[in-house]
Design a protein around this motif. Structure first.
Motif, PDB file in Angstrom:
ATOM      1  N   LYS A 206     -13.448   9.296  10.117  1.00  0.00           N
ATOM      2  CA  LYS A 206     -13.696   7.843  10.131  1.00  0.00           C
ATOM      3  C   LYS A 206     -13.217   7.196  11.438  1.00  0.00           C
ATOM      4  CE  LYS A 206      -9.541   5.942   7.872  1.00  0.00           C
ATOM      5  NZ  LYS A 206      -8.909   5.337   9.038  1.00  0.00           N
TER       6      LYS A 206
ATOM      7  N   TYR B 232      -0.690   7.806   1.278  1.00  0.00           N
ATOM      8  CA  TYR B 232      -0.032   8.846   2.066  1.00  0.00           C
ATOM      9  C   TYR B 232       0.879   8.217   3.133  1.00  0.00           C
ATOM     10  CZ  TYR B 232      -2.837  12.334  -0.292  1.00  0.00           C
ATOM     11  OH  TYR B 232      -3.381  13.130  -1.260  1.00  0.00           O
TER      12      TYR B 232
ATOM     13  N   GLY C 248       0.857  -1.193   0.000  1.00  0.00           N
ATOM     14  CA  GLY C 248       0.000   0.000   0.000  1.00  0.00           C
ATOM     15  C   GLY C 248       0.883   1.229   0.000  1.00  0.00           C
TER      16      GLY C 248
ATOM     17  N   VAL D 246      -5.321  -8.980   2.078  1.00  0.00           N
ATOM     18  CA  VAL D 246      -3.868  -9.112   1.899  1.00  0.00           C
ATOM     19  C   VAL D 246      -3.318 -10.159   2.876  1.00  0.00           C
ATOM     20  CG1 VAL D 246      -1.651  -7.918   2.171  1.00  0.00           C
ATOM     21  CG2 VAL D 246      -3.502  -6.829   0.883  1.00  0.00           C
TER      22      VAL D 246
ATOM     23  N   PRO E  26      -5.779   0.830   3.113  1.00  0.00           N
ATOM     24  CA  PRO E  26      -6.913   1.657   3.564  1.00  0.00           C
ATOM     25  C   PRO E  26      -7.780   0.905   4.575  1.00  0.00           C
ATOM     26  CG  PRO E  26      -6.891   1.386   1.145  1.00  0.00           C
ATOM     27  CD  PRO E  26      -5.881   0.445   1.700  1.00  0.00           C
ATOM     28  N   THR E  27      -8.335   1.655   5.523  1.00  0.00           N
ATOM     29  CA  THR E  27      -9.356   1.103   6.437  1.00  0.00           C
ATOM     30  C   THR E  27     -10.520   2.090   6.439  1.00  0.00           C
ATOM     31  OG1 THR E  27      -8.122   2.127   8.267  1.00  0.00           O
ATOM     32  CG2 THR E  27      -7.830  -0.239   7.941  1.00  0.00           C
TER      33      THR E  27
ATOM     34  N   ALA F 187       0.158  -0.917   4.885  1.00  0.00           N
ATOM     35  CA  ALA F 187      -0.289   0.484   4.960  1.00  0.00           C
ATOM     36  C   ALA F 187      -1.505   0.614   4.035  1.00  0.00           C
ATOM     37  CB  ALA F 187       0.830   1.423   4.551  1.00  0.00           C
TER      38      ALA F 187
ATOM     39  N   ASP G  11      -2.475  -0.579  -7.564  1.00  0.00           N
ATOM     40  CA  ASP G  11      -2.799   0.437  -8.556  1.00  0.00           C
ATOM     41  C   ASP G  11      -1.647   0.526  -9.579  1.00  0.00           C
ATOM     42  OD1 ASP G  11      -3.147   2.806  -9.963  1.00  0.00           O
ATOM     43  OD2 ASP G  11      -4.060   3.845  -8.251  1.00  0.00           O
TER      44      ASP G  11
ATOM     45  N   ARG H  26     -10.092  14.332   1.027  1.00  0.00           N
ATOM     46  CA  ARG H  26     -11.031  13.419   1.672  1.00  0.00           C
ATOM     47  C   ARG H  26     -11.721  14.133   2.843  1.00  0.00           C
ATOM     48  NH1 ARG H  26      -7.191   8.106   2.024  1.00  0.00           N
ATOM     49  NH2 ARG H  26      -5.583   9.690   2.238  1.00  0.00           N
TER      50      ARG H  26
ATOM     51  N   SER I 224      -1.753   0.392   9.380  1.00  0.00           N
ATOM     52  CA  SER I 224      -3.072   0.997   9.173  1.00  0.00           C
ATOM     53  C   SER I 224      -3.758   1.196  10.525  1.00  0.00           C
ATOM     54  CB  SER I 224      -3.939   0.076   8.318  1.00  0.00           C
ATOM     55  OG  SER I 224      -3.369  -0.094   7.051  1.00  0.00           O
TER      56      SER I 224
HETATM   57  N1  LIG Z   1      -3.339   9.594   5.663  1.00  0.00           N
HETATM   58  C1  LIG Z   1      -2.848   9.788   6.860  1.00  0.00           C
HETATM   59  O1  LIG Z   1      -2.443  10.883   7.224  1.00  0.00           O
HETATM   60  C2  LIG Z   1      -2.765   8.655   7.854  1.00  0.00           C
HETATM   61  C3  LIG Z   1      -1.976   8.813   9.010  1.00  0.00           C
HETATM   62  C4  LIG Z   1      -1.901   7.755   9.923  1.00  0.00           C
HETATM   63  C5  LIG Z   1      -2.582   6.584   9.689  1.00  0.00           C
HETATM   64  N2  LIG Z   1      -3.332   6.450   8.554  1.00  0.00           N
HETATM   65  C6  LIG Z   1      -3.983   5.147   8.317  1.00  0.00           C
HETATM   66  O2  LIG Z   1      -3.130   4.436   7.406  1.00  0.00           O
HETATM   67  C7  LIG Z   1      -3.916   3.640   6.518  1.00  0.00           C
HETATM   68  C8  LIG Z   1      -3.617   4.032   5.077  1.00  0.00           C
HETATM   69  O3  LIG Z   1      -4.012   5.368   4.898  1.00  0.00           O
HETATM   70  P1  LIG Z   1      -3.594   6.218   3.603  1.00  0.00           P
HETATM   71  O4  LIG Z   1      -4.123   7.592   3.829  1.00  0.00           O
HETATM   72  O5  LIG Z   1      -2.160   6.015   3.328  1.00  0.00           O
HETATM   73  O6  LIG Z   1      -4.460   5.476   2.496  1.00  0.00           O
HETATM   74  P2  LIG Z   1      -4.443   5.728   0.913  1.00  0.00           P
HETATM   75  O7  LIG Z   1      -5.824   5.490   0.467  1.00  0.00           O
HETATM   76  O8  LIG Z   1      -3.771   7.023   0.631  1.00  0.00           O
HETATM   77  O9  LIG Z   1      -3.483   4.570   0.358  1.00  0.00           O
HETATM   78  C9  LIG Z   1      -3.779   3.219   0.382  1.00  0.00           C
HETATM   79  C10 LIG Z   1      -3.021   2.530  -0.757  1.00  0.00           C
HETATM   80  O10 LIG Z   1      -3.231   1.111  -0.671  1.00  0.00           O
HETATM   81  C11 LIG Z   1      -3.353   0.604  -1.991  1.00  0.00           C
HETATM   82  N3  LIG Z   1      -4.010  -0.702  -1.945  1.00  0.00           N
HETATM   83  C12 LIG Z   1      -5.320  -1.007  -1.771  1.00  0.00           C
HETATM   84  N4  LIG Z   1      -5.482  -2.354  -1.776  1.00  0.00           N
HETATM   85  C13 LIG Z   1      -4.258  -2.899  -1.960  1.00  0.00           C
HETATM   86  C14 LIG Z   1      -3.782  -4.231  -2.068  1.00  0.00           C
HETATM   87  N5  LIG Z   1      -4.597  -5.268  -1.976  1.00  0.00           N
HETATM   88  N6  LIG Z   1      -2.471  -4.425  -2.273  1.00  0.00           N
HETATM   89  C15 LIG Z   1      -1.608  -3.387  -2.393  1.00  0.00           C
HETATM   90  N7  LIG Z   1      -2.008  -2.090  -2.293  1.00  0.00           N
HETATM   91  C16 LIG Z   1      -3.313  -1.855  -2.084  1.00  0.00           C
HETATM   92  C17 LIG Z   1      -4.154   1.673  -2.729  1.00  0.00           C
HETATM   93  O11 LIG Z   1      -4.024   1.541  -4.121  1.00  0.00           O
HETATM   94  C18 LIG Z   1      -3.502   2.951  -2.163  1.00  0.00           C
HETATM   95  O12 LIG Z   1      -2.393   3.348  -2.950  1.00  0.00           O
HETATM   96  C19 LIG Z   1      -5.370   3.850   6.948  1.00  0.00           C
HETATM   97  O13 LIG Z   1      -5.708   2.859   7.880  1.00  0.00           O
HETATM   98  C20 LIG Z   1      -5.333   5.201   7.633  1.00  0.00           C
HETATM   99  O14 LIG Z   1      -6.369   5.347   8.580  1.00  0.00           O
HETATM  100  C21 LIG Z   1      -3.431   7.443   7.634  1.00  0.00           C
END
Ligand SMILES: NC(=O)c1ccc[n+]([C@@H]2O[C@H](COP(=O)([O-])OP(=O)(O)OC[C@H]3O[C@@H](n4cnc5c(N)ncnc54)[C@H](O)[C@@H]3O)[C@@H](O)[C@H]2O)c1
Ligand SMILES: O=c1ccn([C@@H]2O[C@H](COP(=O)(O)OP(=O)(O)O[C@H]3O[C@H](CO)[C@@H](O)[C@H](O)[C@H]3O)[C@@H](O)[C@H]2O)c(=O)[nH]1
Length: 432
Positions: free
Chosen positions: A264, A10, A7, A102, A85-86, A83, A32, A329, A120
């Motif tokens: 969320k 971000y 993943g 996964v 999505p949730t 890392a 992706d 988002r 995540s």
């Molecule tokens: N964005 C933030 O600031 C932040 C900070 C701390 C924690 N989090 C947590 O971290 C997690 C990820 O958040 P994010 O913002 O990085 O999400 P995001 O949506 O930006 O990225 C998720 C990535 O995972 C990929 N993905 C989906 N299914 C997949 C698979 N089967 N195999 C490989 N890749 C796959 C997607 O294509 C995407 O690129 C969430 O649980 C979120 O709550 C986010």
């Protein structure tokens, strides 16, 4: 060390890049294909300050690579970060389908000992579910670690390289010592790696985010009350925040919290409570107040224009859910734009980084300007949704020259009240 990150959003991309920065060999996996191809060609797919420099440097040094193959990822890393999505499910809970999907595949592909690290944000008990999903397909030894991420978008690189703390939850001494070795270069200043059991680590993340969301929400309520009694929330904020027990940060009122996390995560903790026969009353209120807060400016705009925005041009400054990101988002700007369009307004927006993402979402429903002043051309009013630094000290004379009437609805309290009232004919902000 050899690390794989599954993943590359971000969190995953920042994690992978920053782990490569201290000399680890990192392979990032994403489903992706377009994104992976971009990254293989040296393009950072998101806007995150300072990430591009580190990204380029580590690709050049061949410490940072990308693939769409989970199998390759599993072969490469001794540590496998998830890392993924949730997102919010229909009932408010965190949807674990990406994580458990996964995990299921990992069970089929694993050939030797791995530390599977969940980065995540997940509900208490998810590590157990991940273990079960993996072990149903394999007898190979592995450990699951909960390692919640606390980075903020816009400061993600700094937060990762210099974390205030790192939380690692595991019952395996072997896994904990591998994690401590990996993270040692990031805590040289003495900030702690806090080890605990998996469940406590999982809950720490939700507790931290929900607490911060509650702090903002409390301040939004104080701001709303200030308006009823003629107090100024900026003064109250400074008056209370200088008490070190309260602290100055996260006391800024506005048009509600947004982003990919707070909305969320608060709902997911609330739902976890329900599932475990616990009624999180405080979170009920936080959710309710925040959803009202994002609507707070709309009646004011509507009433200023006698509930009819047909033929009115509204300029919008700021589309991202916060400054220094292109992430939209749960951005309050999207709600506001939607409501103003319903009342017949035409909208021209400017945001330094988030316009392409909004354009993909809204298409030709609104126009986009090349700079903040062009957005004001013939505008009947300006709405400020995000506190980008460049909006803080505008040239008001230039603004007045462009706008049909100098009317500002400020969702982020950017301007000093005394000064702004001499500059524009109408100014409305939050709690002042
Ligand atoms: N964005 C933030 O600031 C932040 C900070 C701390 C924690 N989090 C947590 O971290 C997690 C990820 O958040 P994010 O913002 O990085 O999400 P995001 O949506 O930006 O990225 C998720 C990535 O995972 C990929 N993905 C989906 N299914 C997949 C698979 N089967 N195999 C490989 N890749 C796959 C997607 O294509 C995407 O690129 C969430 O649980 C979120 O709550 C986010
Ligand atoms: O005083 C404040 C501070 C923030 N916000 C709003 O709160 C939201 C979240 O802001 P912020 O926390 O800065 O951004 P995120 O990048 O979403 O980071 C939060 O969510 C991440 C994902 O879980 C965590 O890792 C971080 O620690 C946590 O701060 C945004 O809409 C802000 O506008 C306010 O309204 N007032």
């Amino acid at each position: 060390m050899k690390v794989s990150v599954i993943g590359t959003g971000y969190v995953g991309l920042v994690t992978g890049t920053c782990l490569a920065e201290t000399g680890n060999e990192v392979l990032c996996v994403d489903i992706d294909e377009v994104k992976v191809e971009k990254m293989q060609n040296g393009v950072v797919p998101i806007y995150e300050p300072h990430l591009d420099v580190l990204f380029e440097r580590n690709i050049k040094a061949k410490r940072l690579k990308f693939t769409t193959s989970l199998e390759e990822g599993l072969e490469h890393g001794e540590i496998i970060f998830l890392a993924l999505p949730t997102p919010e499910d229909e009932d408010g809970s965190a949807d674990l389908k990406y994580i458990l999907g996964v995990a299921d595949d990992i069970g089929k592909l694993i050939k030797d000992y791995k530390v599977i690290v969940d980065k995540s944000t997940v509900p208490v008990g998810t590590s157990e579910k991940v273990k079960a999903a993996i072990s149903k397909n394999t007898d190979v030894e592995f450990d699951v670690v909960s390692n919640p991420e606390f980075l903020r978008e816009g400061f993600a690189v700094d937060d990762f390289l210099k974390p205030e703390r790192i939380v690692v939850g595991s019952d395996s001494k072997k896994a904990l010592s591998i994690m401590e070795k990996l993270y040692k270069p990031y805590v040289r200043s003495g900030n702690p790696i806090i080890t605990m059991d998996e469940k406590s680590a999982e809950l720490t993340k939700y507790a931290a985010n929900s607490f911060l969301a509650t702090k903002i929400t409390f301040m939004n309520e104080i701001a709303n009350f200030c308006e009823k009694v003629g107090a100024d929330v900026d003064k109250v904020r400074i008056g209370m925040g200088t008490d070190s027990r309260i602290g100055k940060r996260f006391l800024f009122p506005g048009i509600g919290y947004g982003g990919s996390c707070f909305p969320k995560d608060v709902k997911a903790l609330h739902k976890s409570g329900k599932d475990n026969n616990y009624d999180f009353k405080i979170l009920d209120s936080v959710i309710e107040v925040n959803s009202k807060q994002k609507t707070i400016l709309m009646p004011r705009i509507a009433s200023y224009f006698n509930n009819d925005l047909r033929g009115k041009k509204i300029a919008v400054w700021g589309l991202a859910f916060k400054p220094e990101t292109d992430d939209i988002r749960e951005a309050p700007s999207l709600y506001m734009i939607d409501e103003m369009l319903k009342l017949g307004a035409s909208i021209t927006a400017f945001d330094p980084e988030a316009m392409p993402n909004v354009q993909r979402k809204l298409g030709s429903k609104i126009s986009f300007a090349n700079d903040m002043y062009s957005a004001l051309e013939d505008a009947d009013a300006l709405l400020i949704c995000t506190e980008w630094s460049i909006f803080r000290t505008p040239n008001f004379e230039k603004m007045r020259g462009k706008m049909k009437s100098s009317v500002i609805f400020d969702g982020r309290n950017l301007y000093d009240l005394e000064e702004i009232n001499n500059e524009v004919q109408f100014y409305s902000s939050i709690g002042r």
